[in-house]
Design a protein around this motif. Structure first.
Motif, PDB file in Angstrom:
ATOM      1  N   ARG A  90       0.859  -1.179   0.000  1.00 56.27           N
ATOM      2  CA  ARG A  90       0.000   0.000   0.000  1.00 56.27           C
ATOM      3  C   ARG A  90       0.904   1.241   0.000  1.00 56.27           C
ATOM      4  N   THR A 106       0.926   5.366   0.125  1.00 55.46           N
ATOM      5  CA  THR A 106       0.098   6.526   0.501  1.00 55.46           C
ATOM      6  C   THR A 106       0.916   7.799   0.316  1.00 55.46           C
ATOM      7  N   GLU A 118      -4.166   6.927  -2.086  1.00 56.80           N
ATOM      8  CA  GLU A 118      -3.712   5.590  -1.704  1.00 56.80           C
ATOM      9  C   GLU A 118      -3.871   4.640  -2.881  1.00 56.80           C
ATOM     10  N   VAL A 175      -3.182   0.407  -3.741  1.00 60.45           N
ATOM     11  CA  VAL A 175      -2.809  -0.934  -3.295  1.00 60.45           C
ATOM     12  C   VAL A 175      -2.551  -1.767  -4.545  1.00 60.45           C
ATOM     13  N   LEU A 205       1.780  -5.272   2.778  1.00 55.97           N
ATOM     14  CA  LEU A 205       0.566  -5.963   3.202  1.00 55.97           C
ATOM     15  C   LEU A 205       0.744  -7.474   3.158  1.00 55.97           C
TER      16      LEU A 205
END
Length: 313
Positions: free
Chosen positions: A216, A218, A274, A276, A304
């Motif tokens: 992830r 950000t 964000e 992913v 993750l």
């Protein structure tokens, strides 16, 4: 008239032992341990020395029952070194002597650990599915017998297009590539698994690649459209050079997405963007450095899942 046989006062008979030997100075010292306990102690499973040592003494020869004289210990380890510290040094640094059955069991255990680690980290590049430990074992056996390496070199020789100079270059390149000669008991399973993965990826006896990481990323929304300044650590194939160069000279957002092989989701929450997605393990460090540098520490890269795989049906 019966004869009296005197046994030396420093002689102790021990049986069913595993020996740990250490050469210090000009002397070789031994300690007598319970079988299978040395490895448990070194791995941290066993912490009580009483459960490791058959007797808290240092020997010149366990088989002869000859304990080490105090003057030899003082000369080799230092006059002020406590006996317990001497035993600890031998236990931690010494070479372990084990029987054939124990050695085989130890080798098999490390072998299975290596296979489990490798099978959990490598996947088929197309299907992204994991291989069984049996398939990984066969591929490594092929490498250890030089089957995979020889096959690739032979292909280069039989194409008919390679010149003698190219053949020599292939040989030199092969020498620099990672090799695999089999499991040993003197290295950890983790380090050997890494060596095995490098060799499998280099030689490709079966199609393999590292399982992708799920990350992830950000970043503050106010920096996304800014022009990227840092250099990207990514190889660009000739056929994709034009398209890729446009990305590499684009915005911070474009460059971040350039690292991501497959986007799972994108979202903007308040002042943060964000994404992913899945990234090759080799690109993780470069991505982290890029995000940290371009956002001046305001962006984040979170892992993750270290290795995303798909189990077979």
């Amino acid at each position: 008239m019966p004869q009296n046989i005197n046994q030396p006062s420093n002689q102790i008979r021990l049986t069913n032992v595993s020996l740990v030997r250490l050469k210090k100075g000009k002397k070789r010292f031994e300690i007598a341990c319970y079988k299978n306990k040395v490895l448990e102690y070194r791995s941290g499973v066993e912490t009580d020395l009483d459960n490791v040592l058959q007797i808290p003494s240092v020997f010149l020869s366990v088989s002869k029952g000859q304990t080490a004289p105090s003057q030899d210990l003082a000369k080799s380890f230092g006059a002020k070194t406590p006996l317990n510290d001497i035993i600890m040094e031998i236990l931690n640094k010494g070479e372990m002597q084990v029987g054939e059955k124990e050695r085989h069991a130890q080798l098999e255990r490390v072998h299975n650990e290596v296979l489990d680690i490798v099978a959990g980290k490598l996947v088929d590049p197309k299907s992204k599915r994991v291989y069984t430990t049996g398939m990984i074992e066969k591929a490594l056996d092929q490498l250890s017998s030089h089957g995979g390496a020889t096959h690739k070199l032979d292909e280069g020789k039989t194409t008919g297009t390679a010149t003698p100079t190219n053949g020599e270059a292939s040989k030199e390149k092969a020498k620099e590539m990672p090799t695999w000669t089999g499991v040993v008991t003197t290295k950890s399973a983790k380090s050997q698994a890494l060596e095995a993965m490098k060799a499998l990826i280099a030689w490709q006896p079966i199609p393999v690649s590292r399982a992708r990481m799920r990350l992830r990323v950000t970043c503050p929304t106010n920096v996304l459209k800014q022009a990227a300044k840092g250099s990207v650590k990514k190889e660009v194939e000739a056929e994709d050079a034009d398209a890729e160069s446009e990305k590499l000279t684009g915005t911070i957002k474009d460059r971040i997405l350039g690292y991501v092989e497959q986007v799972e989701s994108q979202d903007t929450v308040g002042q943060e963007w964000e994404v992913v997605g899945f990234v090759e393990p080799g690109a993780f460090k470069g991505l982290g450095e890029f995000v940290n540098g371009e956002t001046k520490g305001k962006g984040r890269v979170e892992v993750l899942d270290m290795a995303v795989t798909h189990e077979g049906d």
